[in-house]
Write a protein that holds these residues in place. Structure first.
Motif, PDB file in Angstrom:
ATOM      1  N   ALA A 104      51.256  11.037  93.638  1.00 23.62           N
ATOM      2  CA  ALA A 104      50.084  10.248  94.035  1.00 23.62           C
ATOM      3  C   ALA A 104      50.153   8.840  93.470  1.00 23.62           C
ATOM      4  CB  ALA A 104      48.796  10.943  93.570  1.00 23.62           C
ATOM      5  N   TYR A 105      50.578   8.706  92.213  1.00 20.67           N
ATOM      6  CA  TYR A 105      50.572   7.404  91.546  1.00 20.67           C
ATOM      7  C   TYR A 105      51.555   6.436  92.193  1.00 20.67           C
ATOM      8  CZ  TYR A 105      50.237   4.110  87.644  1.00 20.67           C
ATOM      9  OH  TYR A 105      50.019   2.991  86.875  1.00 20.67           O
ATOM     10  N   PHE A 445      33.145   3.665  76.765  1.00 19.78           N
ATOM     11  CA  PHE A 445      31.772   3.468  76.301  1.00 19.78           C
ATOM     12  C   PHE A 445      31.406   1.988  76.377  1.00 19.78           C
ATOM     13  CE2 PHE A 445      33.095   7.472  74.482  1.00 19.78           C
ATOM     14  CZ  PHE A 445      31.974   8.288  74.652  1.00 19.78           C
ATOM     15  N   GLY A 446      30.208   1.674  75.912  1.00 23.07           N
ATOM     16  CA  GLY A 446      29.747   0.302  75.980  1.00 23.07           C
ATOM     17  C   GLY A 446      29.392  -0.097  77.404  1.00 23.07           C
ATOM     18  N   THR A 447      29.319  -1.384  77.621  1.00 19.73           N
ATOM     19  CA  THR A 447      28.980  -1.903  78.945  1.00 19.73           C
ATOM     20  C   THR A 447      30.241  -2.141  79.762  1.00 19.73           C
ATOM     21  OG1 THR A 447      29.010  -4.166  78.097  1.00 19.73           O
ATOM     22  CG2 THR A 447      26.892  -2.999  78.083  1.00 19.73           C
ATOM     23  N   ASN A 448      30.065  -2.118  81.071  1.00 19.95           N
ATOM     24  CA  ASN A 448      31.185  -2.357  81.967  1.00 19.95           C
ATOM     25  C   ASN A 448      31.533  -3.848  81.966  1.00 19.95           C
ATOM     26  OD1 ASN A 448      33.084  -2.433  83.961  1.00 19.95           O
ATOM     27  ND2 ASN A 448      31.840  -1.435  85.521  1.00 19.95           N
ATOM     28  N   ARG A 449      32.749  -4.167  81.557  1.00 16.28           N
ATOM     29  CA  ARG A 449      33.183  -5.567  81.478  1.00 16.28           C
ATOM     30  C   ARG A 449      34.156  -5.935  82.608  1.00 16.28           C
ATOM     31  NH1 ARG A 449      33.391  -3.162  76.599  1.00 16.28           N
ATOM     32  NH2 ARG A 449      35.639  -2.793  76.782  1.00 16.28           N
ATOM     33  N   SER A 450      34.272  -5.084  83.606  1.00 14.50           N
ATOM     34  CA  SER A 450      35.204  -5.324  84.708  1.00 14.50           C
ATOM     35  C   SER A 450      34.657  -6.389  85.654  1.00 14.50           C
ATOM     36  CB  SER A 450      35.447  -4.031  85.496  1.00 14.50           C
ATOM     37  OG  SER A 450      35.949  -3.021  84.657  1.00 14.50           O
ATOM     38  N   PRO A 451      35.535  -7.114  86.342  1.00 13.00           N
ATOM     39  CA  PRO A 451      35.072  -8.072  87.365  1.00 13.00           C
ATOM     40  C   PRO A 451      34.328  -7.349  88.480  1.00 13.00           C
ATOM     41  CG  PRO A 451      37.389  -8.449  86.799  1.00 13.00           C
ATOM     42  CD  PRO A 451      36.998  -7.158  86.161  1.00 13.00           C
ATOM     43  N   ALA A 452      33.538  -8.097  89.217  1.00 12.65           N
ATOM     44  CA  ALA A 452      32.728  -7.499  90.284  1.00 12.65           C
ATOM     45  C   ALA A 452      33.577  -6.895  91.391  1.00 12.65           C
ATOM     46  CB  ALA A 452      31.791  -8.563  90.868  1.00 12.65           C
ATOM     47  N   ALA A 453      34.785  -7.404  91.554  1.00 12.77           N
ATOM     48  CA  ALA A 453      35.657  -6.900  92.620  1.00 12.77           C
ATOM     49  C   ALA A 453      36.274  -5.549  92.287  1.00 12.77           C
ATOM     50  CB  ALA A 453      36.770  -7.916  92.912  1.00 12.77           C
ATOM     51  N   VAL A 454      36.108  -5.093  91.047  1.00 12.14           N
ATOM     52  CA  VAL A 454      36.699  -3.817  90.621  1.00 12.14           C
ATOM     53  C   VAL A 454      35.664  -2.717  90.800  1.00 12.14           C
ATOM     54  CG1 VAL A 454      37.650  -2.531  88.674  1.00 12.14           C
ATOM     55  CG2 VAL A 454      38.270  -4.934  88.997  1.00 12.14           C
ATOM     56  N   HIS A 455      36.055  -1.656  91.504  1.00  8.86           N
ATOM     57  CA  HIS A 455      35.152  -0.520  91.740  1.00  8.86           C
ATOM     58  C   HIS A 455      35.846   0.751  91.242  1.00  8.86           C
ATOM     59  CE1 HIS A 455      32.671  -3.199  94.152  1.00  8.86           C
ATOM     60  NE2 HIS A 455      33.770  -3.570  94.802  1.00  8.86           N
ATOM     61  N   PRO A 456      35.614   1.150  89.984  1.00  9.96           N
ATOM     62  CA  PRO A 456      36.305   2.328  89.416  1.00  9.96           C
ATOM     63  C   PRO A 456      35.984   3.582  90.209  1.00  9.96           C
ATOM     64  CG  PRO A 456      35.189   1.041  87.722  1.00  9.96           C
ATOM     65  CD  PRO A 456      34.711   0.522  89.022  1.00  9.96           C
ATOM     66  N   HIS A 457      36.998   4.454  90.306  1.00  9.92           N
ATOM     67  CA  HIS A 457      36.834   5.711  91.031  1.00  9.92           C
ATOM     68  C   HIS A 457      37.769   6.749  90.415  1.00  9.92           C
ATOM     69  CE1 HIS A 457      40.065   3.335  92.837  1.00  9.92           C
ATOM     70  NE2 HIS A 457      40.669   4.489  93.085  1.00  9.92           N
ATOM     71  N   GLU A 458      37.357   8.008  90.507  1.00 15.53           N
ATOM     72  CA  GLU A 458      38.173   9.088  89.936  1.00 15.53           C
ATOM     73  C   GLU A 458      39.464   9.260  90.737  1.00 15.53           C
ATOM     74  OE1 GLU A 458      39.499  10.725  87.472  1.00 15.53           O
ATOM     75  OE2 GLU A 458      37.498  11.421  86.876  1.00 15.53           O
ATOM     76  N   SER A 459      40.507   9.673  90.034  1.00 17.85           N
ATOM     77  CA  SER A 459      41.816   9.849  90.661  1.00 17.85           C
ATOM     78  C   SER A 459      41.841  11.109  91.518  1.00 17.85           C
ATOM     79  CB  SER A 459      42.898   9.934  89.582  1.00 17.85           C
ATOM     80  OG  SER A 459      42.913   8.759  88.808  1.00 17.85           O
ATOM     81  N   PRO A 460      42.770  11.191  92.459  1.00 19.93           N
ATOM     82  CA  PRO A 460      42.877  12.397  93.299  1.00 19.93           C
ATOM     83  C   PRO A 460      43.364  13.587  92.480  1.00 19.93           C
ATOM     84  CG  PRO A 460      44.677  10.881  93.754  1.00 19.93           C
ATOM     85  CD  PRO A 460      43.721  10.145  92.872  1.00 19.93           C
ATOM     86  N   VAL A 461      43.278  14.772  93.065  1.00 19.88           N
ATOM     87  CA  VAL A 461      43.606  15.999  92.350  1.00 19.88           C
ATOM     88  C   VAL A 461      45.063  16.022  91.905  1.00 19.88           C
ATOM     89  CG1 VAL A 461      44.148  17.225  94.502  1.00 19.88           C
ATOM     90  CG2 VAL A 461      43.466  18.510  92.460  1.00 19.88           C
ATOM     91  N   ALA A 462      45.955  15.403  92.650  1.00 20.37           N
ATOM     92  CA  ALA A 462      47.369  15.384  92.259  1.00 20.37           C
ATOM     93  C   ALA A 462      47.586  14.645  90.952  1.00 20.37           C
ATOM     94  CB  ALA A 462      48.212  14.745  93.368  1.00 20.37           C
ATOM     95  N   MET A 463      46.606  13.798  90.572  1.00 16.63           N
ATOM     96  CA  MET A 463      46.713  13.069  89.311  1.00 16.63           C
ATOM     97  C   MET A 463      45.930  13.746  88.188  1.00 16.63           C
ATOM     98  SD  MET A 463      46.555   9.127  90.750  1.00 16.63           S
ATOM     99  CE  MET A 463      46.565   8.403  89.120  1.00 16.63           C
ATOM    100  N   TRP A 464      44.715  14.206  88.481  1.00 16.36           N
ATOM    101  CA  TRP A 464      43.936  14.755  87.375  1.00 16.36           C
ATOM    102  C   TRP A 464      44.321  16.194  87.017  1.00 16.36           C
ATOM    103  CZ3 TRP A 464      41.306  19.143  88.217  1.00 16.36           C
ATOM    104  CH2 TRP A 464      40.716  19.396  89.455  1.00 16.36           C
ATOM    105  N   LEU A 465      44.934  16.928  87.936  1.00 22.02           N
ATOM    106  CA  LEU A 465      45.343  18.290  87.607  1.00 22.02           C
ATOM    107  C   LEU A 465      46.410  18.326  86.514  1.00 22.02           C
ATOM    108  CD1 LEU A 465      45.059  21.294  88.119  1.00 22.02           C
ATOM    109  CD2 LEU A 465      46.728  21.091  89.985  1.00 22.02           C
ATOM    110  N   PRO A 466      47.494  17.518  86.581  1.00 21.47           N
ATOM    111  CA  PRO A 466      48.440  17.487  85.456  1.00 21.47           C
ATOM    112  C   PRO A 466      47.781  17.054  84.151  1.00 21.47           C
ATOM    113  CG  PRO A 466      49.412  16.467  87.393  1.00 21.47           C
ATOM    114  CD  PRO A 466      47.970  16.702  87.711  1.00 21.47           C
ATOM    115  N   MET A 467      46.848  16.097  84.229  1.00 21.78           N
ATOM    116  CA  MET A 467      46.133  15.676  83.020  1.00 21.78           C
ATOM    117  C   MET A 467      45.349  16.836  82.425  1.00 21.78           C
ATOM    118  SD  MET A 467      44.876  12.147  84.805  1.00 21.78           S
ATOM    119  CE  MET A 467      43.278  12.278  84.049  1.00 21.78           C
TER     120      MET A 467
END
Length: 650
Positions: A104-105, A445-467
């Motif tokens: 996936a990565y 933790f803390g406040t989100n310091r990312s630029p406005a154009a960044v929209h964090p999202h959870e990774s697909p199952v192929a990535m989080w399952l090995p984790m």
């Protein structure tokens, strides 16, 4: 089981990944869609073969005649024993999960087939080290691991920094490998073989001082591969490669090779050699922990942490307990691979769809508050970070306490100065808890310091399952039934005999860890926690290492003497060697012109004069034979006249 029964497993374990490497490499980009799954299936088959052929507690050796030098016969020898079984399972497990994550990565990369081909070559090289029963065989695969790391770190060869990082890793490892090869040749000179079984029997024939020198030379290989002082500079820069590659290098392959080498040659290390090993490990452990305190790159903090943990494993060998070193290697493989894959998940989540000028998705100063957007990644990262910090009920707690215990037992025999080393281990464990708490807060933790154009999202199952699987393997019960007893079944399984247990060690180590976490937590409530709100200097990448001691890292201090020598040699070459060469060249040119003039005016002139004389004489003689009587009469008169003059002159 007879040794011959392991012939097929040996062929399959080494042949499958190498054949897969050739298939994926030669198959080209047409295999991009299936390359990851082909590699994962081959690795899964290798894991199944490792489990079904395991015969713990027994030794099975396969020998193949290779070549003969004089009276010495060199064989290719491979060994199946408890240590190889442990490493086969760890290497295949982590490599399998890393490749599954990579499907996936690395999905959008144009050269996915080449990426998975290089991973298979890496796996083949590491398995050769694990199965080697002689230092010569190990050295062959040792160099292949160096080649594989160069190819993977510089996988994005169109970018300057990955190429530079790959070259740096290759060059620094060559320094350590040169020492390793020197030790191998010295052993071959004194004993005539490098087989581990023969070496263990013939070690008494080597003078003690020479045996110490051999042990230190062999340790040089570990210094390079396992990133020990002063050759540790390549490991943080290796983060320029793909994140799954970082997980593979740091957890189960390249850096683990040095620790595995020390376990194999532990019987060759004299007391003096172990002191050198102990000192180098202590410097690396403390240096890595200090550098991780100020890092901003999420991957580089983990890289400095790996340096520190490898130093801890080397110290365990210096304490005379290679078993606890391998115990920590096993626990570290799972939680550090989990941390790197989780970091990859974070980077994947905060990478925008288009390029933002000046934005670095690996800079923790531009993260914060991601636990809500990435709940699975947060849980996995937290579990693995707790294991690295050495919190109770996690695997890292058990392996670190085992090393600390061995350190105090060693110091009680060595004397009062020896207690400095286990105390440094406890202090380093505290630093580890501090910088991991800092990293957790900066990312999740803390406040989100990312630029406005960044929209964090959870990774697909192929990535989080090995984790998730690696996080589960970071819990204590895989290694000991009792969460507070480091001497569980795993240590006994790899060969550690029952030893003295210091009851107070877990309490002291845990107290230092919790105090460090508390100190880091206090920083989070400050007005400017960890200086995260300071303006980011223009042009400063997050991956720039925090160079302590006035901007110099440890490898710089190692290179400074060579730099001074190189400058003097450059001056000598320019003012003496080059001047002499120029003088010879100019002299040769002048002499050549002189020889050409002599040849043209004397040699060629003499030839031309002779030709001219003969031609003129012939022409004159031809003119006299004209057939006219007047000419004959004139010649006759002139001849008589000249004859009279000659007679008168006499």
């Amino acid at each position: 089981m007879p040794d011959s029964a392991f012939l097929l497993p040996a062929y399959l374990l080494l042949g499958l990944p190498f054949s897969c490497f050739l298939l994926l490499w030669l198959g080209g980009t047409s295999l991009n869609k299936f390359a990851g799954w082909i590699g994962a299936l081959i690795t899964l088959a290798g894991l199944a073969i490792s489990l079904t052929s395991a015969d713990p507690g027994a030794e099975h050796i396969l020998r193949f005649q290779w070549l003969t030098i004089g009276s010495h016969s060199i064989e290719l020898a491979f060994r199946f024993d408890t240590l190889s079984t442990m490493m086969l399972v760890i290497v295949h497990s982590v490599a399998l999960l890393v490749q599954f994550f990579s499907t996936a990565y690395m999905h959008d990369d144009r050269n996915v087939n080449r990426y998975f081909a290089f991973i298979q070559l890496f796996l083949f090289s590491m398995l050769g080290i694990v199965l080697a029963d002689s230092l010569i065989v190990m050295y062959i695969f040792w160099e292949l691991v160096g080649l594989s790391s160069y190819l993977l770190i510089g996988f994005w060869y169109a970018k300057k920094r990955p190429v530079w990082a790959a070259q740096k890793a290759f060059v620094l490892n060559r320094i350590g490998d040169a020492a390793f090869l020197t030790g191998i040749l010295m052993l071959f000179y004194y004993i005539g073989t490098t087989d581990f079984e023969v070496l263990s029997l013939e070690i008494g024939t080597i003078p003690p001082g020479m045996l110490t020198a051999i042990g230190i030379c062999l340790f040089g290989g570990c210094v390079g591969k396992s990133a020990q002082f002063p050759l540790s500079g390549w490991l943080p820069d290796a983060m320029e490669g793909p994140t799954p590659v970082s997980a593979l290098i740091h957890a189960a392959t390249m850096v683990a090779a040095g620790i595995f080498l020390l376990a194999r040659i532990s019987f060759l290390l004299t007391v003096d050699a172990r002191l050198v090993v102990l000192a180098i490990g202590a410097i690396t452990m403390v240096t890595g922990a200090i550098k991780a305190l100020k890092g901003w790159d999420i991957k580089k903090v983990l890289a400095y942490s790996t340096m520190s943990q490898l130093g801890l494993m080397v110290m365990a060998v210096g304490f005379g307990s290679w078993q606890t070193a391998l115990f920590h290697l096993a626990t570290h493989a799972f939680f550090k691979a989990g941390l790197f894959l989780s970091a990859g998940s974070v980077i994947h989540a905060v990478t925008p769809g288009h390029e933002l000028p000046g934005y670095d998705p690996q800079d923790m100063r531009t993260m914060g508050g991601l636990r809500k957007a990435l709940p699975i990644t947060f849980v996995c990262f937290s579990i693995c970070a707790a294991a690295l910090a050495g919190l109770p009920f996690f695997s890292g707690f058990l392996s670190k306490d085992a090393i600390i215990t061995e350190g105090f037992l060693w110091a009680s025999e060595f004397g009062a100065p020896g207690y400095l080393f286990p105390v440094l281990v406890i202090a380093s464990a505290g630093l580890t808890a501090f910088y991991m708490t800092r990293q957790m807060w900066l990312v999740f933790f803390g406040t989100n310091r990312s630029p406005a154009a960044v929209h964090p999202h959870e990774s697909p199952v192929a990535m989080w399952l090995p984790m998730a699987l690696l996080s589960a393997l970071s819990l204590f019960f895989w290694f000991s039934v009792n969460p507070f007893d480091a001497g569980g079944w795993f240590l006994h399984w790899i060969g550690r005999e029952d030893g003295e247990h210091l009851v107070w060690v877990p309490f002291v180590a845990s107290a230092v860890t919790f105090i460090s976490i508390f100190l880091a937590y206090r920083q989070t409530s400050a007005e400017n926690p960890f200086q995260v709100n300071d303006p980011i200097p223009a042009g400063e990448p997050a991956q720039s290492p925090w160079n302590w001691l006035r901007g110099y890292s440890t490898e710089h201090y190692f290179i400074i003497p060579f730099d001074v020598i190189a400058r003097y040699l450059k001056a000598i070459e320019k003012n003496i060697v080059d001047a002499f060469v120029d003088l010879v060249a100019k002299g040769s040119l002048v002499f050549g012109h002189f020889i050409a003039w002599v040849d043209r005016f004397f040699v060629d002139g003499a030839v031309h004069f002779t030709v001219f004389s003969i031609r003129s004489a012939g022409k004159a003689a031809r003119n006299m034979q004209s057939g006219r009587i007047q000419s004959y009469y004139i010649v006759t008169v002139m001849g008589v006249f000249l004859l009279i003059l000659w007679l008168v002159a006499l």
